[in-house]
Design a protein around this motif. Structure first.
Motif, PDB file in Angstrom:
ATOM      1  N   ASN A  38      -2.913   0.925   0.552  1.00  0.00           N
ATOM      2  CA  ASN A  38      -3.616   2.159  -0.006  1.00  0.00           C
ATOM      3  C   ASN A  38      -5.078   1.488  -0.173  1.00  0.00           C
ATOM      4  N   ALA A  39      -6.066   2.431  -0.750  1.00  0.00           N
ATOM      5  CA  ALA A  39      -7.383   2.141  -0.976  1.00  0.00           C
ATOM      6  C   ALA A  39      -7.747   1.117  -1.788  1.00  0.00           C
ATOM      7  N   ALA A  40      -6.841   0.991  -2.862  1.00  0.00           N
ATOM      8  CA  ALA A  40      -6.994  -0.046  -3.874  1.00  0.00           C
ATOM      9  C   ALA A  40      -6.562  -1.514  -3.140  1.00  0.00           C
ATOM     10  N   HIS A  41      -5.548  -1.169  -2.423  1.00  0.00           N
ATOM     11  CA  HIS A  41      -5.017  -2.730  -1.680  1.00  0.00           C
ATOM     12  C   HIS A  41      -6.378  -2.992  -0.938  1.00  0.00           C
ATOM     13  N   ASP A  77      -4.202 -15.360   2.519  1.00  0.00           N
ATOM     14  CA  ASP A  77      -3.103 -14.745   3.430  1.00  0.00           C
ATOM     15  C   ASP A  77      -2.132 -14.135   2.635  1.00  0.00           C
ATOM     16  N   PHE A  78      -2.431 -13.053   1.796  1.00  0.00           N
ATOM     17  CA  PHE A  78      -1.388 -12.260   0.975  1.00  0.00           C
ATOM     18  C   PHE A  78      -0.547 -11.214   2.261  1.00  0.00           C
ATOM     19  N   VAL A  79      -1.347 -10.980   3.160  1.00  0.00           N
ATOM     20  CA  VAL A  79      -0.711 -10.026   4.204  1.00  0.00           C
ATOM     21  C   VAL A  79      -0.595 -10.706   5.448  1.00  0.00           C
ATOM     22  N   GLY A  80       0.404 -10.137   6.614  1.00  0.00           N
ATOM     23  CA  GLY A  80       0.376 -10.602   7.856  1.00  0.00           C
ATOM     24  C   GLY A  80       1.824 -11.129   7.860  1.00  0.00           C
ATOM     25  N   TYR A  81       2.581 -10.913   9.273  1.00  0.00           N
ATOM     26  CA  TYR A  81       3.962 -11.484   9.455  1.00  0.00           C
ATOM     27  C   TYR A  81       4.988 -10.818   8.806  1.00  0.00           C
ATOM     28  N   GLY A  82       4.932 -10.554   7.502  1.00  0.00           N
ATOM     29  CA  GLY A  82       5.963 -10.123   6.585  1.00  0.00           C
ATOM     30  C   GLY A  82       5.942  -8.493   6.588  1.00  0.00           C
ATOM     31  N   ALA A  83       7.151  -7.901   5.847  1.00  0.00           N
ATOM     32  CA  ALA A  83       7.397  -6.575   5.912  1.00  0.00           C
ATOM     33  C   ALA A  83       6.959  -5.926   4.555  1.00  0.00           C
ATOM     34  N   ASP A  84       6.452  -6.552   3.498  1.00  0.00           N
ATOM     35  CA  ASP A  84       5.950  -6.140   2.313  1.00  0.00           C
ATOM     36  C   ASP A  84       4.682  -6.304   1.921  1.00  0.00           C
ATOM     37  N   PRO A  85       3.764  -6.023   2.668  1.00  0.00           N
ATOM     38  CA  PRO A  85       2.275  -6.350   2.236  1.00  0.00           C
ATOM     39  C   PRO A  85       1.993  -5.730   0.871  1.00  0.00           C
ATOM     40  N   ALA A  86       2.404  -4.448   0.746  1.00  0.00           N
ATOM     41  CA  ALA A  86       1.936  -3.506  -0.495  1.00  0.00           C
ATOM     42  C   ALA A  86       2.404  -4.016  -1.604  1.00  0.00           C
ATOM     43  N   TRP A  87       3.996  -4.538  -1.637  1.00  0.00           N
ATOM     44  CA  TRP A  87       4.467  -5.169  -2.875  1.00  0.00           C
ATOM     45  C   TRP A  87       3.779  -6.346  -3.202  1.00  0.00           C
ATOM     46  N   VAL A  88       3.690  -7.130  -2.162  1.00  0.00           N
ATOM     47  CA  VAL A  88       2.854  -8.333  -2.494  1.00  0.00           C
ATOM     48  C   VAL A  88       1.541  -8.457  -3.027  1.00  0.00           C
ATOM     49  N   LEU A  89       0.528  -7.457  -2.580  1.00  0.00           N
ATOM     50  CA  LEU A  89      -0.592  -7.246  -3.092  1.00  0.00           C
ATOM     51  C   LEU A  89      -0.766  -6.741  -4.372  1.00  0.00           C
ATOM     52  N   ASP A  90       0.452  -5.844  -4.633  1.00  0.00           N
ATOM     53  CA  ASP A  90       0.426  -5.252  -6.219  1.00  0.00           C
ATOM     54  C   ASP A  90       0.860  -6.222  -7.156  1.00  0.00           C
ATOM     55  N   THR A  91       1.495  -7.333  -6.915  1.00  0.00           N
ATOM     56  CA  THR A  91       2.037  -8.529  -7.505  1.00  0.00           C
ATOM     57  C   THR A  91       0.854  -9.339  -7.785  1.00  0.00           C
ATOM     58  N   VAL A  92      -0.097  -9.632  -6.656  1.00  0.00           N
ATOM     59  CA  VAL A  92      -0.992 -10.650  -6.873  1.00  0.00           C
ATOM     60  C   VAL A  92      -2.099  -9.888  -7.760  1.00  0.00           C
ATOM     61  N   MET A  93      -2.321  -8.693  -7.352  1.00  0.00           N
ATOM     62  CA  MET A  93      -3.497  -8.049  -8.230  1.00  0.00           C
ATOM     63  C   MET A  93      -2.960  -7.970  -9.742  1.00  0.00           C
ATOM     64  N   ASP A  94      -1.827  -7.879 -10.101  1.00  0.00           N
ATOM     65  CA  ASP A  94      -1.533  -8.065 -11.637  1.00  0.00           C
ATOM     66  C   ASP A  94      -1.615  -9.429 -12.068  1.00  0.00           C
ATOM     67  N   TYR A  95      -1.374 -10.145 -11.325  1.00  0.00           N
ATOM     68  CA  TYR A  95      -1.755 -11.503 -11.851  1.00  0.00           C
ATOM     69  C   TYR A  95      -3.032 -11.967 -11.714  1.00  0.00           C
ATOM     70  N   VAL A  96      -3.823 -11.522 -11.069  1.00  0.00           N
ATOM     71  CA  VAL A  96      -5.288 -11.434 -11.170  1.00  0.00           C
ATOM     72  C   VAL A  96      -6.032 -10.682 -12.386  1.00  0.00           C
ATOM     73  N   LEU A  97      -5.367  -9.782 -12.780  1.00  0.00           N
ATOM     74  CA  LEU A  97      -5.901  -9.047 -13.904  1.00  0.00           C
ATOM     75  C   LEU A  97      -5.513  -9.984 -15.276  1.00  0.00           C
ATOM     76  N   GLN A  98      -4.385 -10.675 -14.828  1.00  0.00           N
ATOM     77  CA  GLN A  98      -4.162 -11.566 -16.015  1.00  0.00           C
ATOM     78  C   GLN A  98      -4.813 -13.109 -16.072  1.00  0.00           C
ATOM     79  N   GLY A  99      -5.674 -12.972 -14.988  1.00  0.00           N
ATOM     80  CA  GLY A  99      -6.671 -14.431 -15.204  1.00  0.00           C
ATOM     81  C   GLY A  99      -6.276 -15.261 -14.092  1.00  0.00           C
TER      82      GLY A  99
END
Length: 247
Positions: free
Chosen positions: A94-97, A36-58
Motif C-alpha cells: 500500500n501507499a504507506a509501505h 532488503d525487506f522485500v523480494g523473493y518471498g511471498a509476504d512483503p506486506a507483513w514483513v514491512l508492517d513488522t519492520v515499520m512497527d520496530y522502527v516506531l519503537q526505535g
C-alpha cells in the motif's frame, strides 16, 4: 545494549517470526534491520508492517537494493526472475509501505556504529563484500568502529586492526566473539529470509556493547511453509527451492 542484527528478510514471514522470537529469548533490547525487506518471498506486506512497527519503537533501518527497486525503475542488472518478483511486490504494497521504503536512508549512524545494506564505500552501488579487499574498502570509508551490513547472504566477519592489517573470521553459530575496542569490524549476519550457504536455517546476530561480544545464530524455521507460500503466490519456483536447499 543487546542489539539484534537482521538483514535480507526478503518477504519471508516464517523466517522473520522465528528470528524475532529467538532474539527476544536472547534478551535483545534493540534492533537493526539492514535492508532488503522485500523480494523473493511471498509476504512483503507483513514483513514491512513488522519492520515499520520496530522502527516506531526505535529500531534502525536502511534501504537495500530490492527495496530501492520497488520504488524506482527496475535496474537492468537484476535477473529476470528477480524483476518479476519486484513487479509482483509493487502490487502487494500500500501507499504507506511504498513511502516507508522510499524514505529509508542508505546508511544510518548511531554512535560508533554504521548500518548499511552493502558497502559503506559507495552504498548505492550495491557492492558485494565477499573478501578482504571489499571489506577494507568499506571500512576505510568510515570512522565507525562497527559496520553492520547485509547483501551477502552468508555470515561473515572482517577486522581491520589498529595497524591497518585486515583479517577475516568464519563465525560459529552460538560462539561469543570478543570485540576489541582498538579494531574496526565489518559484520555480515547472513540472511534472515534466504540463506545461501547450504544451510536453510535463518541467520541473524546479536552485538552486546557492554560485554563487547558478538554472537551469530542459526534459527531453524518452517522453510517448507515459506516455500509453499512462494509457489501459491505464483512466484518463480526457483525461490521456493532456494529456501528448501539453502542456496
Amino acid at each position: 545494549m543487546r542489539l539484534a542484527l537482521l538483514t535480507d528478510l526478503h518477504a519471508n514471514r516464517e523466517a522473520l517470526s522465528a528470528c524475532l522470537a529467538h532474539a527476544e529469548q536472547q534478551n535483545a533490547d534493540q534492533y537493526a534491520f539492514t535492508g532488503d525487506f522485500v523480494g523473493y518471498g511471498a509476504d512483503p506486506a507483513w514483513v514491512l508492517d513488522t519492520v515499520m512497527d520496530y522502527v516506531l519503537q526505535g529500531a534502525a533501518a536502511v534501504q537495500g537494493n530490492h527495496d530501492y527497486s520497488v520504488t524506482h525503475e527496475t535496474r537492468p542488472q537484476m535477473h529476470a526472475e528477480a524483476r518479476e518478483v519486484i513487479a509482483w511486490t509493487r502490487g502487494q504494497l500500500n501507499a504507506a509501505h511504498l513511502s516507508f521504503l522510499a524514505g529509508l536512508p542508505l546508511t544510518e549512524q548511531r554512535g560508533n556504529m554504521l548500518f548499511v545494506h552493502a558497502s559503506a564505500f559507495d552504498p548505492v552501488k550495491w557492492e558485494y563484500v565477499t573478501g578482504l579487499e571489499e571489506a577494507e574498502r568499506s571500512l576505510k570509508a568510515t570512522r565507525s568502529r562497527m559496520v553492520f551490513c547485509g547483501h551477502v547472504h552468508t555470515p561473515a566477519l572482517y577486522r581491520r586492526a589498529d595497524d591497518g592489517r585486515m583479517g577475516s573470521h568464519s563465525p560459529t553459530p552460538g560462539a561469543r566473539i570478543a570485540i576489541k575496542p582498538q579494531h574496526q569490524y565489518l559484520v555480515i549476519p547472513g540472511a534472515v529470509g534466504q540463506p545461501r550457504d547450504g544451510n536453510c536455517a535463518a541467520c541473524y546476530a546479536i552485538y552486546d556493547d557492554v560485554t563487547r561480544e558478538l554472537t551469530y545464530f542459526r534459527v531453524p524455521y518452517d522453510h517448507g511453509a515459506a516455500a509453499r507460500r512462494v509457489i501459491a503466490s505464483g512466484l518463480p519456483i526457483v525461490f521456493a527451492m532456494r529456501l528448501i536447499e539453502g542456496i
